[in-house]
Write an enzyme that holds these catalytic residues in place. Structure first.
Site, short mmCIF file in Angstrom:
data_model
loop_
_atom_site.label_atom_id
_atom_site.label_comp_id
_atom_site.label_asym_id
_atom_site.label_seq_id
_atom_site.Cartn_x
_atom_site.Cartn_y
_atom_site.Cartn_z
N GLU A 261 1.04 3.36 4.13
CA GLU A 261 0.68 1.95 3.97
C GLU A 261 1.91 1.12 4.35
OE1 GLU A 261 -2.61 1.55 0.51
OE2 GLU A 261 -0.64 2.25 -0.17
N ASP B 106 -1.56 8.97 2.38
CA ASP B 106 -1.48 7.57 2.82
C ASP B 106 -0.16 7.20 3.47
OD1 ASP B 106 -3.95 7.07 1.62
OD2 ASP B 106 -3.06 6.36 -0.24
N GLU C 200 -6.12 12.65 -0.66
CA GLU C 200 -5.78 11.56 0.26
C GLU C 200 -4.28 11.59 0.55
OE1 GLU C 200 -6.00 6.68 0.15
OE2 GLU C 200 -7.53 7.84 -0.90
#
Length: 294
Positions: free
Chosen positions: A104, A102, A100
């Site tokens: 954010e 990310d 993953e």
């Protein structure tokens, strides 16, 4: 007669606006589909808006999965008091041993800078957070956020400026995410247990709905059908003597000199947290940190 002409003009205008909305929807639906809370989706011109209120957030996912390439979206983040909210844009594979990447965007109280957190999961293990304050106000206009992924590196970019690089260090015995197809996702949700000042500042629902706006959806990557084995996808999406993919070209195998200077500038002036320097969490420095210093 003038009123009739005006009425016809209004009808034409509404028709054009509807067509623009349909075009936006077509652009979005070509690559993505809502994954939850479709009633929290709104189209305005060329913009898709996701809404968070006390009942629900919203999210979307790519229709396909990909192995290597570049994904980009333009986002205008929640304006005003967004404390407790998180707007996420990320790539992820499936399963407990997933990979993953990310972005954010952690909400803030009015007047404070937005915090951008990046993270990398490899074989289900994350805890590689970095945080930075941006050099602009991301709530006032759209800015592009991209993830470039190839067999040599993962690069997080903001308006084409690299803000993080995760290099392939397999030759040093460090796992690298390169054999699991990934979907592309985005969502807005309530995370006031940790998002703002470590959870000390909670979501103020009197300011709801919180709205994140999107446009400029782009996926330039190798598609991986679900019915093809991972190993076959890896071979199919990797360059060979018969074919050469742009993501394997030398120009993107590592940062160029200008990009390296940009990354140094970001780290020196805008980074506020780096897991590599958190000796409380990691008394023994994570292995990749020794080689990710720029």
């Amino acid at each position: 007669m003038g009123n009739l002409s005006h009425f016809k003009g209004v009808l034409v205008l509404f028709g054009l606006l509807a067509l623009v909305g349909l075009a936006t929807g077509a652009q979005f639906y070509k690559l993505f589909q809502p994954s939850w809370a479709t009633d929290h989706f709104m189209y305005e011109g060329d913009v898709l808006k996701l809404r968070l209120d006390k009942y629900s957030g919203a999210g979307f996912a790519s229709k396909g999965k990909y192995m290597f390439g570049k994904v980009t979206v333009q986002i205008k983040l929640v304006e005003g008091d967004s404390a407790g909210t998180v707007t996420a844009f990320y790539m992820s594979s499936d399963g407990p041993n997933h990979n993953e990447f990310d972005f954010e965007f952690l909400g803030n109280t009015t007047g404070e800078p937005y915090v951008v957190q990046t993270n990398v999961y490899v074989n289900g293990v994350g805890n590689r957070e970095q945080r930075l304050n941006l050099w602009f106000d991301p709530t006032k206009d759209f800015h592009s956020y991209s993830i470039l992924w190839n067999q040599r590196q993962v690069v997080f970019l903001v308006d084409e400026t690299p803000v993080r690089v995760h290099s392939n260090l397999e030759h040093r015995g460090i796992p690298y995410p390169k054999n699991q197809p990934m979907g592309v996702y985005s969502s807005i949700w309530n995370a006031d247990d940790w998002a703002t000042q470590g959870g000390r500042v909670k979501t103020d629902w009197s300011h709801a709905p919180f709205v994140a706006s999107y446009r400029g959806f782009d996926i330039n990557a190798c598609p991986c059908p679900d019915n093809v084995a991972w190993a076959d996808n890896t071979r199919r999406c990797s360059s060979s003597t018969e074919r050469r993919f742009w993501w394997d070209s030398p120009t993107v195998s590592e940062l160029n000199l200008h990009q390296s200077h940009q990354l140094i500038w970001v780290r020196a002036n805008h980074m506020i947290y780096d897991y590599c320097r958190d000796t409380a969490r990691f008394p023994v420095t994570p292995a990749e940190c020794e080689h990710h210093r720029h």
